[in-house]
Design a protein around this motif. Structure first.
Motif, PDB file in Angstrom:
ATOM      1  N   ALA A 225       0.838  -1.203   0.000  1.00 48.11           N
ATOM      2  CA  ALA A 225       0.000   0.000   0.000  1.00 48.11           C
ATOM      3  C   ALA A 225       0.874   1.253   0.000  1.00 48.11           C
ATOM      4  N   LYS A 226       0.344   2.321  -0.582  1.00 47.93           N
ATOM      5  CA  LYS A 226       1.129   3.550  -0.705  1.00 47.93           C
ATOM      6  C   LYS A 226       1.509   4.155   0.633  1.00 47.93           C
ATOM      7  N   ASP A 227       0.715   3.931   1.651  1.00 42.86           N
ATOM      8  CA  ASP A 227       1.020   4.498   2.965  1.00 42.86           C
ATOM      9  C   ASP A 227       1.851   3.564   3.840  1.00 42.86           C
ATOM     10  N   SER A 228       2.254   2.426   3.293  1.00 44.92           N
ATOM     11  CA  SER A 228       3.040   1.469   4.054  1.00 44.92           C
ATOM     12  C   SER A 228       4.478   1.961   4.238  1.00 44.92           C
ATOM     13  N   GLU A 229       5.014   1.738   5.427  1.00 45.94           N
ATOM     14  CA  GLU A 229       6.390   2.152   5.723  1.00 45.94           C
ATOM     15  C   GLU A 229       7.408   1.310   4.949  1.00 45.94           C
ATOM     16  N   GLU A 230       7.045   0.059   4.654  1.00 44.04           N
ATOM     17  CA  GLU A 230       7.985  -0.849   4.008  1.00 44.04           C
ATOM     18  C   GLU A 230       7.963  -0.752   2.491  1.00 44.04           C
ATOM     19  N   ARG A 231       7.112   0.092   1.918  1.00 42.04           N
ATOM     20  CA  ARG A 231       7.042   0.227   0.454  1.00 42.04           C
ATOM     21  C   ARG A 231       8.354   0.740  -0.110  1.00 42.04           C
ATOM     22  N   VAL A 232       8.886   1.802   0.479  1.00 41.86           N
ATOM     23  CA  VAL A 232      10.180   2.363   0.066  1.00 41.86           C
ATOM     24  C   VAL A 232      11.071   2.439   1.290  1.00 41.86           C
ATOM     25  N   GLN A 233      12.218   1.776   1.228  1.00 44.87           N
ATOM     26  CA  GLN A 233      13.201   1.847   2.309  1.00 44.87           C
ATOM     27  C   GLN A 233      14.531   2.243   1.692  1.00 44.87           C
ATOM     28  N   MET A 234      15.143   3.296   2.241  1.00 41.02           N
ATOM     29  CA  MET A 234      16.413   3.789   1.709  1.00 41.02           C
ATOM     30  C   MET A 234      17.358   4.165   2.834  1.00 41.02           C
ATOM     31  N   ASP A 235      18.636   4.035   2.551  1.00 39.67           N
ATOM     32  CA  ASP A 235      19.675   4.541   3.443  1.00 39.67           C
ATOM     33  C   ASP A 235      19.973   5.968   2.973  1.00 39.67           C
ATOM     34  N   LEU A 236      19.310   6.954   3.586  1.00 41.14           N
ATOM     35  CA  LEU A 236      19.383   8.331   3.112  1.00 41.14           C
ATOM     36  C   LEU A 236      20.784   8.927   3.227  1.00 41.14           C
ATOM     37  N   GLU A 237      21.553   8.493   4.215  1.00 40.71           N
ATOM     38  CA  GLU A 237      22.918   9.003   4.345  1.00 40.71           C
ATOM     39  C   GLU A 237      23.763   8.608   3.135  1.00 40.71           C
ATOM     40  N   ARG A 238      23.635   7.360   2.704  1.00 39.44           N
ATOM     41  CA  ARG A 238      24.393   6.897   1.534  1.00 39.44           C
ATOM     42  C   ARG A 238      23.888   7.559   0.257  1.00 39.44           C
ATOM     43  N   VAL A 239      22.582   7.814   0.193  1.00 38.58           N
ATOM     44  CA  VAL A 239      22.031   8.510  -0.976  1.00 38.58           C
ATOM     45  C   VAL A 239      22.629   9.904  -1.071  1.00 38.58           C
ATOM     46  N   LYS A 240      22.683  10.600   0.063  1.00 38.76           N
ATOM     47  CA  LYS A 240      23.271  11.948   0.075  1.00 38.76           C
ATOM     48  C   LYS A 240      24.749  11.893  -0.308  1.00 38.76           C
ATOM     49  N   HIS A 241      25.450  10.864   0.155  1.00 41.03           N
ATOM     50  CA  HIS A 241      26.856  10.698  -0.200  1.00 41.03           C
ATOM     51  C   HIS A 241      27.014  10.569  -1.713  1.00 41.03           C
ATOM     52  N   TRP A 242      26.215   9.716  -2.336  1.00 39.54           N
ATOM     53  CA  TRP A 242      26.336   9.502  -3.772  1.00 39.54           C
ATOM     54  C   TRP A 242      25.887  10.716  -4.573  1.00 39.54           C
TER      55      TRP A 242
END
Length: 132
Positions: free
Chosen positions: A45-62
């Protein structure tokens, strides 16, 4: 080396599951990648926490290293608050096709003709009442 943050498809037929990865732009979509940054499960579901999981620190690094982001991943990052929201414009999407425009023109012409026909007898009746 040009890098891109994009989705790599996994999962079985009709059951998509994506990894959010950093990869060389020359590699295939589901091929070799440099680092896995998270997952995306479109079946949840769109409101599910597990739909999108990201390591935001690594995303910012890249992103700091100059990695480009695909459109779908950029929308996910905008929702997470990492990127600022871009304005998108697709003006032709709202314009109906040629056949639909023709149908609308015909319908409008019939409506105006019917309105004129309805107004004409009312005017004649008003003139006759005024003459008497």
């Amino acid at each position: 080396m040009a890098t891109k943050i994009r989705l790599a498809r996994g999962g079985s037929k009709k059951r998509p599951f994506y990894r959010i990865v950093v990869s060389d732009t020359r590699m295939p979509r589901d091929g070799r990648f440099i680092e896995k940054l998270g997952t995306y499960n479109p079946l949840l579901a769109k409101d599910s926490e597990e739909r999108v999981q990201m390591d935001l620190e690594r995303v910012k690094h890249w992103l700091g290293e100059g990695a480009q982001v695909t459109d779908r991943v950029s929308r996910m990052l905008e929702a997470a608050g990492v990127l600022e929201k871009k304005t998108r414009n697709n003006p032709k999407k709202a314009v109906p096709g040629k056949k639909a425009q023709d149908r609308a023109d015909e319908k409008a012409a019939k409506a105006t003709a019917a309105a004129e026909a309805a107004a004409a007898p009312a005017e004649d009746a008003a003139e006759e009442a005024a003459a008497e």
